[in-house]
Design an enzyme around this catalytic site. Structure first.
Site, mmCIF file in Angstrom:
data_model
loop_
_atom_site.group_PDB
_atom_site.id
_atom_site.type_symbol
_atom_site.label_atom_id
_atom_site.label_comp_id
_atom_site.label_asym_id
_atom_site.label_seq_id
_atom_site.Cartn_x
_atom_site.Cartn_y
_atom_site.Cartn_z
ATOM 1 N N ASP A 1 6.773 3.260 15.952
ATOM 2 C CA ASP A 1 7.429 3.711 14.852
ATOM 3 C C ASP A 1 8.680 4.535 15.179
ATOM 4 O OD1 ASP A 1 8.309 5.335 12.495
ATOM 5 O OD2 ASP A 1 6.165 5.578 11.700
ATOM 6 N N HIS A 2 10.013 3.794 15.092
ATOM 7 C CA HIS A 2 11.117 3.965 15.734
ATOM 8 C C HIS A 2 11.544 5.340 15.052
ATOM 9 C CE1 HIS A 2 12.876 1.817 11.976
ATOM 10 N NE2 HIS A 2 13.825 2.723 12.159
ATOM 11 N N HIS B 1 6.621 5.810 8.372
ATOM 12 C CA HIS B 1 7.848 6.873 8.717
ATOM 13 C C HIS B 1 7.791 8.240 8.147
ATOM 14 C CE1 HIS B 1 9.351 3.243 10.540
ATOM 15 N NE2 HIS B 1 10.054 2.807 9.382
#
Ligand code: NAP
Length: 500
Positions: free
Chosen positions: A178-179, A241
């Site tokens: 999950d950047h 996110h």
């Protein structure tokens, strides 16, 4: 070098957008910093029939923005090998196994392997199955799987995908990206909370009125319309996110900053996340879809006019809603979340709104009946930092108060040197540190949460789409949602900034 990491990367989807825009530049930065040096190699795979030479040029092109030294870029690209490979063809894995073994010897990689799934999720299962059946997984070193989002489409599909992956990899070998968890200021949430007594001691429902998380984008769906049409803002942003940011804000202090302790706290707080009923979901969540507008002379079209989007599309490009954690710390504190495309400004930020003082003793002296609430803002993007809105006396006669902002932003120079999210996460995976990746238990719970909202929406197609104009902050219903709880969005680009 002491810090040098030793591994073979096998990138599935090595010719794709993610590999070229994010992975290759991030690997290069690790190379420049000496984390990758002599003992690493990268195999890029995809179907198109490229030569190694051609692939090296692609790698060097992908580094253009970093303005590398020519010799260094060439030396880096020399570690890359291209293999034309259809992931559905078993024979291709035999070739891949031989190439991997050869590179392992050539670069003395000790059997350490990182498999990166930089392609469509529908192939993840077939790839992972073949990695095991064709014995590409090694016994000697580590085998780590990095998986991109989306991880499933709903709880059921995520569970099926997870079961497929778990036949070849154990949970501790899986790194679900999950950047957002790789971003500097998202990581800083823990530092701000647990490194500051004045903040942590107020971090509960006695002092906090509500928490607001905004991930607004100014662009539309652009070239991702095909994917977006099947996903929507809920699946694209909220389930992953936004839920991760909310979890970091809500979790209890971990015993230590180890991956295991943090995960335990994240999972624990997610267990207290209230899963709406269908009726609650209809009340607590608002969806929107952008409509046309002309901004600065530029004509922006409806979402429904984009390529690969149905002319009567029901896909939401905006979500606002209320999350609640049912535990001692957070009972009664709504976490308002909001994300959307074609909004007034690109920004990711968290606003923590504190309760009012018990009595406003300045009321008579001020034009304004209300004291502004104290707000702690964590700026995640595009600028990074945090700020505190406090009330102070207005200069001059009398005792009128006005809000002032105490603002700290990292300098452009400091943020330019800060590692990019993918660089950070790749190094974490090389180190075997899973702190900033998503555990299956976290995903399972956030899917359960998102599924109900999707089900509520599926019952009633949105009759009013498009319901917000491009360049606004979403539909009016998003403001009404907060007004019902006596709150309002702190971040509103249309409202004038407070002048200090
Ligand atoms: N791009 C981003 O910024 C971004 C951001 C977040 C997440 N993601 C996720 O990352 C993944 C990759 O995205 P992307 O944007 O890089 O996609 P993309 O540009 O479409 O790349 C897909 C890659 O898969 C290869 N491929 C397709 N079918 C194949 C097959 N049967 N066998 C072998 N290779 C095959 C393609 O090359 P050939 O056509 O030559 O086979 C290409 O290299 C997706 O899961 C996406 O959701 C991407």
């Amino acid at each position: 070098m002491q810090n040098e990491k030793v591994a073979l990367f096998i990138i599935f989807g090595g010719s794709g957008d993610l590999a070229r825009r994010k992975l290759y530049p991030s690997l290069f930065r690790l190379y420049q910093k000496g984390y990758l040096k002599d003992h690493f190699a990268v195999v890029g795979t995809a179907r198109r029939p490229w030569t190694n030479e051609y692939y090296h040029n692609i790698i060097k092109e992908s580094l253009a923005d970093l303005k590398p030294d020519d010799a260094q870029a060439t030396a880096f690209a020399d570690h890359f090998y291209y293999q034309s490979h259809d992931v559905t063809n078993t024979e291709h894995y035999v070739v891949l196994r031989d190439l991997a073994a050869k590179l392992d010897q050539k670069y003395q990689l000790n059997g350490n392997r990182i498999y990166y799934m930089a392609m469509s999720p529908r192939f993840f299962g077939v790839i992972v199955g073949h990695l095991k059946s064709e014995q590409i997984l090694t016994d000697a070193g580590f085998n780590r799987l990095i998986i991109e989002k989306p991880f499933g489409h709903d709880f059921q599909s995520a569970k099926e995908l997870n079961s497929e992956i778990r036949t070849s990899f154990s949970e501790d070998q899986i790194y679900r990206i999950d950047h957002y968890l790789g971003k500097e200021m998202v990581q800083n949430i823990s530092a701000i909370r647990f490194g500051n007594n004045i903040i942590e001691s107020l971090w509960n429902n006695r002092y906090i009125d509500n928490i607001q998380i905004t991930l607004s984008e100014s662009l539309g769906v652009e070239e991702r319309a095909g994917y977006y049409e099947t996903a929507g803002a809920m699946r694209d942003m909220v389930q992953n996110h936004i839920s991760q940011i909310a979890t970091l804000l809500a979790m209890e202090p971990p015993v230590s900053f180890s991956a295991e302790d943090i995960r335990n706290e994240k999972i624990k707080v997610l267990r207290s996340l209230h899963i709406d009923t269908i009726e609650e979901a209809k009340r607590n969540f608002v969806r929107g879809q952008y409509g046309a507008a002309t901004i600065d002379g530029q004509q922006l079209d409806n979402y429904r006019d984009a390529d690969q989007v149905a002319t009567d599309s029901n896909t939401e490009t905006f979500v606002a809603g209320k999350m609640e954690f049912e535990n001692f710390r957070w009972s009664g504190v709504p976490f308002f979340v909001r994300t959307g495309k074609r909004l007034a400004q690109k920004a990711t930020r968290v606003d923590i709104v504190f309760k009012q003082v018990p009595q406003n003793i300045f009321k008579a002296a001020s034009d304004n009946d209300e004291l502004a609430p104290n707000v702690l803002t964590i700026y995640i993007e595009p600028t990074e930092g945090f700020g505190l809105r406090a009330n102070a006396k207005q200069i001059g006669q009398g005792y009128a108060t006005r809000p002032v902002d105490l603002d700290f932003r990292h300098s452009a120079r400091a943020t330019a040197n800060s590692p990019e999210a993918y660089e950070r996460l790749l190094l974490d995976a090389l180190n075997g540190d899973s702190t900033n990746f998503t555990h299956w238990d976290e995903l399972a719970q956030t899917w359960r949460f998102a599924d109900v909202i999707e089900q509520a929406w599926a019952q009633e197609p949105a009759a009013d789409f498009p319901n917000y104009v491009s360049g606004s902050m979403g539909p009016k219903a998003a403001d009404e949602l907060l007004a019902r709880d006596g709150a309002k969005w702190v971040f509103d680009p249309a409202r004038p900034e407070i002048e200090n």
